[in-house]
Design an enzyme around this catalytic site. Sequence first.
Site, short mmCIF file in Angstrom:
data_model
loop_
_atom_site.label_atom_id
_atom_site.label_comp_id
_atom_site.label_asym_id
_atom_site.label_seq_id
_atom_site.Cartn_x
_atom_site.Cartn_y
_atom_site.Cartn_z
CD GLU A 39 -1.77 -2.39 1.57
OE1 GLU A 39 -0.58 -2.65 1.86
OE2 GLU A 39 -2.70 -3.21 1.69
CG PHE A 86 -9.60 -10.10 10.76
CD1 PHE A 86 -8.34 -10.49 11.22
CD2 PHE A 86 -9.84 -10.09 9.40
CE1 PHE A 86 -7.36 -10.86 10.32
CE2 PHE A 86 -8.85 -10.46 8.50
CZ PHE A 86 -7.61 -10.85 8.96
CD GLN A 87 -7.24 -7.58 7.19
OE1 GLN A 87 -8.17 -7.34 6.42
NE2 GLN A 87 -6.06 -8.03 6.76
#
Lengths: 164, 583
Positions: free
Chosen positions: B50, B112-113
């Site tokens: 990213e 999550f994440q």
Amino acid sequence: MRHIVSLLVENESGALSRISGLFSARGYNIESLTVATTEDPTLSRMTIITTGSDRIIEQITKQLNKLVDVVKLQDVTEGNFIEREIMFVKVKAEGESQRAEVHRLSEIFRARIIDVTDTTFCIELTGSGDKLEAYIRAMHENNIIEVVRSGSMAILRGEKALTL
Amino acid sequence: MELSGSEIIIQFLKDEGVKHLFGYPGGAVLHIYDALQKQDDVMHILVRHEQGATHAADGYARATGKPGVCLVTSGPGATNAVTGIATAYMDSIPLVVLTGQVPSHAIGSDAFQEVDAVGVTRPCVKHNFLVKDLTKLAETLKKAFYVATTGRPGPVVVDIPKDITAPHIKIPYVYPKKIEMRSYNPTSKGHPRQIKRAVDLLLSAKRPIIYSGGGIIMGEASAELRQFVRKLGYPITQTLMGLGAFPGTDPQFIGMLGMHGTYEANMAMHECDVLLCIGARFDDRITGVISKFCPYAQVIHVDVDPASISKTIIADVPIVGGAKQVLTEMIKVLDKTEKEVDSNALEAWWKTIAAWQSQDSFAYDKNSDLIQPQAAVEELYRVTNGDAYITSDVGQHQMFAAQFYPFDEPRRWINSGGLGTMGFGLPAAMGVKLAFPDKDVACITGEGSIQMCIQELSTCLQYDTPVKIINLNNRYLGMVRQWQEFFYEKRYSHVYMDSLPDFVKLAEAYGHVGIQVDKPGDLHDAMKEAFKLKDRTVFLDIITDREANVYPMISAGKAHNEMDISPLQQQKQASLKAEGELV
């Protein structure tokens, strides 16, 4: 120099953290910060007490103005203003003499007793920071159970106002 | 038209004229990627990290002037993007970064994440948004583009929870053409009286200098700057970020200023009596020690950001406004005024400057058996006719590039100035090449920086972005080594890259061409060969003199006139003194 900066900000969740984050990221002082909504529910009004040289205060106001959430800003200390803070003090009040003493002191400071139990009083006091501190000093230290201060708010005298 | 949140995002990007989207998919953005897959108008570039997405979008934005756009997933997707966002923030580059977020109901549950992307990015964005309501999505996206591209530009993050993009919930969509924000009204027009004062002050100067920066490029004011500076006939110096706004080969340009600027630019700054700073911000790499900065100067400061004015250097004439608008007004005032430039004083001033120039502060050993990094940049300039888009990473090679590749046009020189982000160069070059496929694009880098985002070589192959990587390989983290040489008695601490990859093989493994040169005599042919391979990404690994230093240098606590100069310049100074040319 001590300055009082009043802000109208968008009443959005991130606004407060943007402003407090700006102060910590750039190393500016905050003495107190108060915030609540205004008569327009989309706007909050914030009062920040800060200290710094003229250059730092200039930077603070410019950086605050740059934040997208800040709609309008005013350095209240540049004009003629009224400043007040509200405080609640919970004190021990056991026995006649102690209760009378708290009463007497509160009268001198024009404080109001807003809650009473067999053993405690809760007192409300409004005024400048100095006045609130004087009250705390006058009250015997051992008697104080709890102190809550709102932080200062301020408004300009006369026709000038911080509005959209 | 009834669209889902995901479809709104894609349709909005089309309506906004976005052609390229740099991104990386993940759980929180799956719905958006599904909508993306069903269309061809917005080209998605799948990066390999990213950080690469943000740098590529950033390079694209710097080269084109249009906002760069990224799409990343929640959690690590967002945190990986932070370095690129901060890079864009420091250099005022318009980016719009869309980050996926866990579903609204899961926010705050350590899902999550999950990461608080708005919180994490707050200190390094111009503004950011969390979309809480699908009906506000299009409006929020419009605000993001508006804020990113107007006033002093900057990156804007829009955090979008997964439920907002759900395919089965559709609402009417209309492209919001215009947006009003009561709390955001950037100023662009300067104050007429201040502009008049500025021109008067400039005309009264005996030793004037114009110092311009990245604001000229971001503000599209290059033509106005050229006109204004030529009308006055004054010397101009530019910051690292401003190079190319005024032509680098023009005799009125006396070189970059600051830590590694030319001797003449820094001396002229020190001695000037009137300084016009426009579109620059008196960064610490420019000013040297503040207490000794431009001791004789009255300062005019033009900036679109009021907070930049009198932040570090007090302006005698502050002007808040866009560079283009203010320069246009200044030219008008200059044309009308009866005052004239003091041509005698100016002639004497140019003579003084010429004497500084004669010391040749960038001189380097041209007879060495080793390839000098400066020579490699000069060769690149010759082979590309000075007309390439050059990106760079951060370190010595970046300074050599800025010093030895004079840019005649804005937006050609693309580097991370403010944040100094190693790893910027390759993804940025990719972004530039996507915008200008027919132009030569080269990334000047070093063996340290290139390894920070080298995975994007894979992206270069997938999207056919044949850039040329000019690796000035000195087997050291050169700039750190230079500081350790100068300030730590050559105690080289952790700057030796003793297990470097074979870059030629590495390039080949990624499907590209690798060429290594280690003799000065082979440099020209290798460089020619690299650019002849029009449709191939070429990794040119140039083995350079290990201990070449960047000169001049203003070290910490020093003023513009207290530069460390190269041994060659010292010799030149001595001989000029002996001839009585220098007093």
